[in-house]
Structures are given as structure tokens and as C-alpha cells.
Scaffold this motif. Structure first.
Motif: not given
Length: 291
Positions: A157, A162, A239
Motif C-alpha cells: 500500500r 493498494q 485499497g
């Protein structure tokens, strides 16, 4: 089967030279080093006790570092400790002094973090194990594995904005028999995204298409929608996406002897092309952090 003292490490982590994708591949159930004391305490023979193991999945995934993705594999055999369960999912029927866990189908079926049974509902132990032993297994194997998994997803991330966890398992061929409504349509691959709760739909769609493009027959969420790992780490709202992949064991191994069969290398090459497409899904985002 490897008869050894308890594994000295909780996991193996294989890292790429350059992290080029937000995808993290994992195999929590491919551990095959069975502690001697555990085998002695079990009522099962060596073949039966391995029936819950995702045999050779770690070997099938061995090429993902070349795709720029990390690979995390658990070392504790699943019959000894199940990394795809919560640390608190203790079964009072197998662990002394464990509290009853209301409305937990995994525990009710004997498949808690310390499993009571293997495939087919066959009991592992003659009686119960001490709570102290259960806690030692959890502390030694469960916590380090999940700490590392969380760190890998956080790194993805931070780098890509993500994270996509692809948690890979294998399924007995017989598990697909009831889904074969007509010849040639028995699923070879089952993708679980908790019915859309653990991953964005476009990511699940893209992973499914990657398998179909290589000629695999694919089902989604039936009969495996995903267990603790994808339920816990799949958080699309931030995400962070998680998918469980189940592969029909007959595609690459002899289930009776638990050995790779003659198509193993061909299947691995075919799967590698799928994994390359999946890694590319996670490579579309640009790195957000400077090297």
C-alpha cells in the motif's frame, strides 16, 4: 513425509530483487515438516494426516519473485496449526479449558486453529491437548506469520497505493464432484472473494479472466468463498484486496500417493502464465514512494 522436530521458523519469505507489483502471494497450508512428537500423539497414519495439506503449492508459486512479487509460505503443517483461522478459534473438543465458541462453523466441524480432524472428518488425536501447548503453537507460528503478512500488505500500500493478497490453496478433486453439473464443467479453480466483500469486483474479474485465458474452468465462491485470511485482510475500502484461490489437486499431483505426477512441470508453466497476468494487475499502479 518429513519427520522432524517442530519447525524452527514460522514462515519462509521469498523476495524479488525489485518489487514491481502490489500483489503478495501466500501459501499458508503447504508446510510439510511434521514434528515427531505430534505424529506419535496422532491416531492417523502418515498419508491420512497429510490429507489437509496443500501439498506442493509453495513449489507451484516458486516463480513469482521473478514477476516482482513476494511469496510468503507457512512452515507449520495445517494439521498441526491452521494459519487460516483466528488465533482465538480454539476448539474445546480438542484443547483443554478452551471456552465454547458460539455459532462458529469452523470450530463446530473440527477445523479451528488447532484442528481436531483432517479431511473426511477423521480425528487427529486420541484425546485433548493442554492449553499451554495450543498457546505455544500459536505464539511460535501463528503470530509471526500474520505479523509478516500484515507488513507485506502495508508495504504494498505504501509503494503502490493498494495491496492485492492472493492466498493460494489446493482442493481435493472429489470436492468438485457435486459441482459438475455437466461433463467438462467441473471447476478446476475456485476464486473466493467473500461474495465481493474482500476485493473490488474489477480485480476479481481480472483474476478470473487470467485463469480462463489459460483454459481453466473457473467458479467463484462455491464451494469456497474464503476463510479467515481473506475475511480479515480483504479491506477494499482502504485499497487492500484479498482473494483465495483453490486449485484442483488432480491437475498436478497424485492424491493417493501425495506426489507430483507427470504433468506437474507442464501445469506449473501454465500456472506461471496466469500468475504473470495477476502480477500485472497489481503493477498497473505507479509506485508512490521514492526508492
Amino acid at each position: 513425509m518429513t519427520r522432524v522436530p517442530a519447525p524452527t521458523i514460522a514462515y519462509e519469505l521469498h523476495l524479488p530483487e525489485d518489487r514491481r507489483t502490489s500483489v503478495v502471494f501466500a501459501s499458508p497450508h503447504s508446510g510439510r515438516a511434521y514434528p515427531e512428537a505430534f505424529l506419535t500423539a496422532s491416531v492417523l497414519d502418515q498419508r491420512a494426516i497429510r490429507s489437509s495439506e496443500d501439498a506442493f503449492v509453495d513449489l507451484l508459486l516458486g516463480g513469482v519473485t521473478e514477476l516482482g512479487a513476494p511469496l510468503l509460505t507457512g512452515m507449520a503443517p495445517r494439521a498441526y496449526l491452521d494459519l487460516n483461522r483466528g488465533a482465538d478459534e480454539l476448539d474445546p473438543a480438542v484443547v483443554e479449558s478452551a471456552l465454547s465458541f458460539a455459532h462458529n462453523p469452523r470450530i463446530a466441524s473440527g477445523l479451528g486453529v488447532i484442528p481436531r480432524v483432517v479431511s473426511g472428518g477423521r480425528a487427529i488425536y486420541r484425546g485433548k491437548i493442554p492449553m499451554s501447548e495450543a498457546r505455544e503453537r500459536i505464539q511460535t507460528y501463528w503470530h509471526p506469520y500474520h505479523d509478516r503478512l500484515r507488513a507485506l500488505l502495508s508495504e504494498s500500500r505504501a509503494l503502490f497505493g493498494q495491496a492485492i493478497l492472493v492466498d493460494v490453496h489446493s482442493m481435493p478433486h472429489e470436492a468438485m464432484e457435486t459441482l459438475a453439473h455437466r461433463p467438462g464443467h467441473r471447476p478446476e479453480i475456485v476464486i473466493g472473494d467473500r461474495y465481493g466483500a474482500s476485493a473490488a469486483g474489477d480485480i476479481t474479474d481480472a483474476v478470473e479472466e487470467a485463469f480462463r485465458a489459460q483454459g481453466f474452468t473457473v467458479a467463484r465462491n462455491a464451494p469456497f468463498a474464503g476463510a479467515y485470511i481473506v475475511q480479515t485482510y480483504g479491506r477494499p475500502g482502504i485499497g487492500q484486496h484479498a482473494l483465495q484461490i483453490e486449485i484442483d489437486r488432480r491437475l498436478y499431483m497424485d492424491e493417493r500417493t501425495i506426489t507430483p505426477h507427470g504433468e506437474f512441470a507442464h501445469f506449473k508453466a501454465r500456472l506461471q502464465r496466469v500468475l504473470g497476468d495477476i502480477a500485472a494487475i497489481g503493477g498497473e499502479a505507479q509506485k508512490l514512494a521514492a526508492e
